[in-house]
Write an enzyme that holds these catalytic residues in place. Structure first.
Site, PDB file in Angstrom:
ATOM      1  N   MET A  29       3.161   3.633   0.440  1.00 24.78           N
ATOM      2  CA  MET A  29       2.852   3.434   1.856  1.00 24.78           C
ATOM      3  C   MET A  29       3.924   4.082   2.732  1.00 24.78           C
ATOM      4  SD  MET A  29       0.880  -0.162   2.353  1.00 24.78           S
ATOM      5  CE  MET A  29       2.281  -1.249   2.208  1.00 24.78           C
ATOM      6  N   ALA A  31       7.805   5.224   4.074  1.00 17.00           N
ATOM      7  CA  ALA A  31       9.126   4.612   4.251  1.00 17.00           C
ATOM      8  C   ALA A  31       9.855   4.632   2.911  1.00 17.00           C
ATOM      9  CB  ALA A  31       9.015   3.204   4.816  1.00 17.00           C
ATOM     10  N   LEU A  32       9.891   5.809   2.311  1.00 18.01           N
ATOM     11  CA  LEU A  32      10.361   5.950   0.937  1.00 18.01           C
ATOM     12  C   LEU A  32      11.863   5.703   0.812  1.00 18.01           C
ATOM     13  CD1 LEU A  32       8.400   9.160  -0.178  1.00 18.01           C
ATOM     14  CD2 LEU A  32       7.662   6.767  -0.212  1.00 18.01           C
ATOM     15  N   HIS A  36      11.258   4.390  -4.725  1.00 19.10           N
ATOM     16  CA  HIS A  36      10.162   5.358  -4.790  1.00 19.10           C
ATOM     17  C   HIS A  36      10.617   6.648  -5.478  1.00 19.10           C
ATOM     18  CE1 HIS A  36       8.922   2.986  -1.110  1.00 19.10           C
ATOM     19  NE2 HIS A  36       7.801   2.959  -1.810  1.00 19.10           N
ATOM     20  N   GLN A  60      -4.629  -4.364   3.103  1.00 24.41           N
ATOM     21  CA  GLN A  60      -3.798  -5.219   2.252  1.00 24.41           C
ATOM     22  C   GLN A  60      -2.782  -6.025   3.055  1.00 24.41           C
ATOM     23  OE1 GLN A  60      -2.325  -1.631   0.043  1.00 24.41           O
ATOM     24  NE2 GLN A  60      -0.391  -2.753  -0.027  1.00 24.41           N
ATOM     25  N   GLY A 148       5.866   0.424  -9.303  1.00 22.25           N
ATOM     26  CA  GLY A 148       7.108  -0.294  -9.543  1.00 22.25           C
ATOM     27  C   GLY A 148       6.869  -1.727  -9.974  1.00 22.25           C
ATOM     28  N   ARG A 188      11.030  -2.969   3.510  1.00 27.61           N
ATOM     29  CA  ARG A 188      11.253  -4.088   4.431  1.00 27.61           C
ATOM     30  C   ARG A 188      12.743  -4.397   4.616  1.00 27.61           C
ATOM     31  NH1 ARG A 188       6.442  -7.501   4.755  1.00 27.61           N
ATOM     32  NH2 ARG A 188       4.782  -6.542   3.533  1.00 27.61           N
TER      33      ARG A 188
END
Length: 281
Positions: A29, A31-32, A36, A60, A148, A188
């Site tokens: 999604m 914001a690597l 990632h 989601q 992950g 986050r």
């Protein structure tokens, strides 16, 4: 670096590569971070071509505010990917490309895997995950897809998805990558203040202590101990702590020999929801 926004264009370009190509997929999604990056590196190492999807999937999120706050950092994401390999296809669709009619998830029967832990607190979350992952797997048709283990429940559900939808792909679970203090890497984490980001190491420290206790004590005692540890701090609001069978995600009642168990946790820190897990045996 090839950046593609439409499924038709992606299909067209992938078809040119030939059917026998070893193709890896890393759904994200955006914001690597280095977590990632580790998935992408493994995909590059194990395949001849790699597709990275970057799509903030609205179905989601059960909390619209959480969706609105999710960081969108496409330029920085592309830069990070380019440090791993320039020979990667990046798929960045708009919402109406994935949901042309209405923003609604498909409904799946995951045979109870979606009813515990995350599923108990996030309505339709895994239907939303399944909807986007099924589309990606069917469009890309990868040999292997990488996820992950921080989202271990999601990993199990995606493995179930490929069976019930008869999708021929190998789902690869990759180890949790942690910050220097042990906090599981997550997009986050960027929303935490610097002091609280350091204090949040408490989550993993508690999991490690629970693992030691699990080897010596009754599982329900371990659960009670974790709950009490979080009650001692005003900085953390524990949403759940569960110990489950690794395969079925069934919450433990009594330890059974030859069954592997894992502990799962969700915690609010400065109104940011963080999850983590650890293998117990």
């Amino acid at each position: 670096m090839l950046v593609i926004k439409s499924k038709n264009k992606l299909t067209e370009d992938l078809n040119k590569l030939g059917e026998d190509l070893k193709l890896g997929l890393v759904p994200t999604m955006g914001a690597l971070h280095q977590g990632h990056a580790s998935l992408i590196q493994r995909a590059v190492d194990e395949n001849e071509k790699v597709v990275i999807s970057i799509f903030v999937n609205p179905t989601q999120f059960n909390n619209k505010e959480d969706l609105d706050k999710y960081p969108k950092t496409l330029e920085a994401d592309i830069q990070l990917i380019s440090t791993i390999s320039e020979d990667i296809i990046i798929f960045t669709p708009e919402v109406d490309e994935i949901y042309p009619d209405s923003i609604e998830p498909k409904i799946y029967d995951f045979e109870g895997l979606d009813k515990v832990m995350e599923g108990e607190f996030r309505d339709d979350h895994f239907n939303g995950v399944g909807t986007i992952v099924e589309q990606l797997l069917k469009v890309v048709k990868p040999t292997k897809a990488y996820f992950g283990e921080k989202d271990f429940q999601q990993l199990r559900i995606i493995q179930k998805l490929t069976k019930i939808q008869h999708i021929p792909v190998e789902i690869i679970g990759c180890e949790i990558i942690r910050e220097d203090n042990g906090l599981a890497m997550s997009s986050r984490n960027e929303r935490l203040s610097k002091p609280m980001r350091q204090k949040a190491a408490f989550i993993y420290e508690t999991l490690k202590a629970a693992k030691i206790k699990f080897g010596m004590e009754n599982a329900l005692n371990v659960k009670d101990w974790v709950i009490n540890e979080f009650k001692k701090s005003d900085d953390f609001q524990l949403e759940y702590f569960d110990i489950t069978d690794v395969e079925t995600l069934t919450p433990i009642k009594n330890k059974i020999n030859n069954i592997k168990y894992r502990a799962f946790i969700a915690v609010y820190v400065e109104d940011v929801r963080l999850i983590d897990n650890i293998a117990l045996n």
